[in-house]
Design a protein around this motif. Structure first.
Motif, mmCIF file in Angstrom:
data_model
loop_
_atom_site.group_PDB
_atom_site.id
_atom_site.type_symbol
_atom_site.label_atom_id
_atom_site.label_comp_id
_atom_site.label_asym_id
_atom_site.label_seq_id
_atom_site.Cartn_x
_atom_site.Cartn_y
_atom_site.Cartn_z
ATOM 1 N N MET A 44 0.828 -1.212 0.000
ATOM 2 C CA MET A 44 0.000 0.000 0.000
ATOM 3 C C MET A 44 0.859 1.257 0.000
ATOM 4 N N ALA A 45 1.997 1.212 0.675
ATOM 5 C CA ALA A 45 2.867 2.385 0.755
ATOM 6 C C ALA A 45 3.613 2.636 -0.551
ATOM 7 N N TYR A 46 3.849 1.577 -1.321
ATOM 8 C CA TYR A 46 4.703 1.705 -2.504
ATOM 9 C C TYR A 46 4.176 2.711 -3.535
ATOM 10 N N PRO A 47 2.878 2.702 -3.915
ATOM 11 C CA PRO A 47 2.411 3.718 -4.881
ATOM 12 C C PRO A 47 2.613 5.148 -4.389
ATOM 13 N N ALA A 48 2.383 5.381 -3.089
ATOM 14 C CA ALA A 48 2.606 6.722 -2.551
ATOM 15 C C ALA A 48 4.079 7.101 -2.626
ATOM 16 N N LEU A 49 4.952 6.136 -2.393
ATOM 17 C CA LEU A 49 6.386 6.403 -2.482
ATOM 18 C C LEU A 49 6.821 6.666 -3.922
ATOM 19 N N ILE A 50 6.140 6.039 -4.890
ATOM 20 C CA ILE A 50 6.443 6.319 -6.298
ATOM 21 C C ILE A 50 6.145 7.784 -6.615
ATOM 22 N N VAL A 51 4.999 8.274 -6.135
ATOM 23 C CA VAL A 51 4.650 9.688 -6.347
ATOM 24 C C VAL A 51 5.675 10.591 -5.652
ATOM 25 N N TRP A 52 6.025 10.223 -4.416
ATOM 26 C CA TRP A 52 6.987 11.021 -3.652
ATOM 27 C C TRP A 52 8.335 11.082 -4.367
ATOM 28 N N THR A 53 8.799 9.955 -4.917
ATOM 29 C CA THR A 53 10.087 9.948 -5.609
ATOM 30 C C THR A 53 10.035 10.748 -6.908
ATOM 31 N N PHE A 54 8.862 10.804 -7.552
ATOM 32 C CA PHE A 54 8.756 11.603 -8.775
ATOM 33 C C PHE A 54 8.895 13.089 -8.450
ATOM 34 N N VAL A 55 8.259 13.526 -7.364
ATOM 35 C CA VAL A 55 8.421 14.924 -6.950
ATOM 36 C C VAL A 55 9.878 15.196 -6.574
ATOM 37 N N LEU A 56 10.513 14.242 -5.897
ATOM 38 C CA LEU A 56 11.935 14.378 -5.571
ATOM 39 C C LEU A 56 12.770 14.517 -6.836
ATOM 40 N N PHE A 57 12.438 13.753 -7.856
ATOM 41 C CA PHE A 57 13.159 13.846 -9.128
ATOM 42 C C PHE A 57 13.010 15.234 -9.745
ATOM 43 N N LEU A 58 11.807 15.802 -9.694
ATOM 44 C CA LEU A 58 11.604 17.142 -10.245
ATOM 45 C C LEU A 58 12.464 18.167 -9.516
ATOM 46 N N ILE A 59 12.604 18.006 -8.214
ATOM 47 C CA ILE A 59 13.453 18.908 -7.430
ATOM 48 C C ILE A 59 14.915 18.744 -7.832
ATOM 49 N N LEU A 60 15.368 17.498 -7.939
ATOM 50 C CA LEU A 60 16.759 17.231 -8.304
ATOM 51 C C LEU A 60 17.056 17.724 -9.717
ATOM 52 N N ARG A 61 16.089 17.613 -10.605
ATOM 53 C CA ARG A 61 16.286 18.118 -11.971
ATOM 54 C C ARG A 61 16.447 19.628 -11.963
ATOM 55 N N SER A 62 15.686 20.309 -11.107
ATOM 56 C CA SER A 62 15.824 21.757 -10.991
ATOM 57 C C SER A 62 17.186 22.150 -10.424
ATOM 58 N N MET A 63 17.703 21.333 -9.502
ATOM 59 C CA MET A 63 18.994 21.637 -8.882
ATOM 60 C C MET A 63 20.159 21.406 -9.834
ATOM 61 N N GLY A 64 20.053 20.390 -10.667
ATOM 62 C CA GLY A 64 21.174 20.060 -11.543
ATOM 63 C C GLY A 64 22.381 19.640 -10.717
ATOM 64 N N THR A 65 23.549 20.202 -11.036
ATOM 65 C CA THR A 65 24.783 19.886 -10.311
ATOM 66 C C THR A 65 25.159 20.978 -9.308
ATOM 67 N N VAL A 66 24.195 21.850 -9.010
ATOM 68 C CA VAL A 66 24.440 22.942 -8.055
ATOM 69 C C VAL A 66 24.255 22.410 -6.630
ATOM 70 N N PRO A 67 25.159 22.718 -5.706
ATOM 71 C CA PRO A 67 24.975 22.294 -4.312
ATOM 72 C C PRO A 67 23.686 22.845 -3.719
ATOM 73 N N LEU A 68 23.121 22.117 -2.765
ATOM 74 C CA LEU A 68 21.845 22.518 -2.159
ATOM 75 C C LEU A 68 21.917 23.919 -1.576
ATOM 76 N N SER A 69 22.994 24.247 -0.875
ATOM 77 C CA SER A 69 23.100 25.566 -0.230
ATOM 78 C C SER A 69 23.071 26.680 -1.264
ATOM 79 N N GLN A 70 23.821 26.534 -2.338
ATOM 80 C CA GLN A 70 23.852 27.559 -3.385
ATOM 81 C C GLN A 70 22.493 27.679 -4.060
ATOM 82 N N TRP A 71 21.856 26.541 -4.324
ATOM 83 C CA TRP A 71 20.547 26.532 -4.984
ATOM 84 C C TRP A 71 19.505 27.240 -4.129
#
Length: 369
Positions: A44-71
């Motif tokens: 039951m948790a797995y589909p929710a985690l799939i959605v959560w990881t997709f949002v995480l991916f969108l964040i990481l794509r926005s960050m690129g190779t820039v460190p979190l602090s700089q971003w």
């Protein structure tokens, strides 16, 4: 020159460092809440985690190779950036405290009952500190070296105990009721959001992560919860498994190699120590990166202080009943809320333009007027 890592190297580290939580420490709380349906809660948790990881991916794509602090500084300024950094650092500190407590207790109960507790605890955090002290390169390469052996041992205990398991115990389905299954799903979700560490680490990679890699990491971590959970239920039954402190570890006591070799549960020590030390070392490293301290000497001081804080509950001999009740009643729900809140905040931040770009646009409008 800063060392950069490939995606497979990161996967090795994630599987070793994070699987110790999903593989060992989530399961007793999950079975206690969901009982016979614990494995259904994971599904039951797995589909929710799939959605959560997709949002995480969108964040990481926005960050690129820039460190979190700089971003974050470019998006929302230093004050708000510092608040997010310290929130993540506190989260990793709590995770480190839990792993030190459980690992020390497991060693004390099963293998070194007559050894003074401070020796066990301080030895563990000292090893973790020195792994963190030499940097992320040491943690990654150590994970690459250890994971194959840990994986082989995991498959060994799984296949060696097949004759001791009764899979009919898993039926009837949904016997515990939907509310119990949902509580179990929250435990699985709250224990699986540690992939947040990717927002701190992506700039260390040779190229940004794609969604397939992130989804694969989450799928493997969920599978590492599913396997031992089903193994514990079918080997001991939901009633007994729900009372065991370390049900995944107890499966090693069922292993026999041939007719004359038994009591090979000492191999579980290698598994647990490998995952626990690399995991604690990674958290010490991430904490020193997140709190914004500059200079190698002060980073070492921050790691030492964090390691001592992680060791305090074990050194002070906190009641295990109180600790487990607190974790069960508060930690996983808090982690669930924290994981959703942080990912939403970072997603909103990722949609914002950089402050410098906003200022340039304002200046261009003024000049045009």
């Amino acid at each position: 020159m800063k060392t950069q890592f490939s995606r497979p190297q990161l996967m090795f580290m994630l599987l070793l460092c994070l699987s110790i939580s999903n593989h060992v420490f989530i399961i007793p709380h999950l079975i206690k809440d969901a009982g016979r349906d614990a494995w259904i809660s994971i599904l039951m948790a797995y589909p929710a985690l799939i959605v959560w990881t997709f949002v995480l991916f969108l964040i990481l794509r926005s960050m690129g190779t820039v460190p979190l602090s700089q971003w974050l500084n470019e998006k929302i300024g230093k004050a708000a950036s510092a608040a997010i950094h310290w929130g993540l650092a506190l989260y990793f500190l709590v995770l480190g405290t839990l792993i030190v407590y459980d690992m020390s207790l497991n060693t004390k109960i099963y293998f070194l009952p007559k050894t003074p507790n401070p020796i066990i605890v301080l030895s563990f955090v000292t090893l973790s500190y020195f792994a963190a002290r030499f940097g992320l390169k040491t943690i990654v390469y150590l994970s690459i070296l250890l994971l194959p052996f840990v994986s082989v041992l995991g498959h060994l205990v799984s296949f060696s105990t097949m004759d001791s398991k009764d899979y009919s115990i898993l039926k009837p389905f949904f016997s515990e009721g939907i509310s119990a299954d949902l509580r179990g799903a929250i435990i699985v979700f709250g224990g699986s959001i540690e992939l947040l560490l990717l927002v701190v680490m992506q700039h260390q990679l040779k190229k940004p992560l794609n969604y397939g890699t992130i989804l694969l990491a989450m799928t493997l971590l969920v599978a590492l919860t599913f396997g031992p959970c089903v193994g514990s239920l079918t080997a001991f039954g939901p009633n007994i498994a729900g009372t065991l402190r370390f049900p995944a570890f107890e499966q090693w006591r069922l292993v026999s190699l041939g007719e004359y070799i038994s009591h090979v549960d000492f191999l579980a020590v290698f598994q647990m120590m490998s995952g626990s030390i690399t995991r604690t070392a990674l958290q010490l490293y991430l904490i020193s990166e997140l709190i914004g301290i500059r200079g190698p000497v002060w980073k070492q001081v921050a790691m030492i202080v964090a390691a001592l804080v992680m060791a305090l509950p074990s050194l002070l001999n906190f009641s295990d009943l109180w600790v487990q009740r607190t974790i069960h009643d508060h930690f996983y729900m808090s982690s669930f809320i924290f994981g959703i809140a942080v990912i939403l905040i970072l997603f909103i931040v990722s949609r914002l333009p950089a402050r410098g770009k906003v200022r340039r646009n304002e200046n261009n409008r003024r000049n045009s007027v």
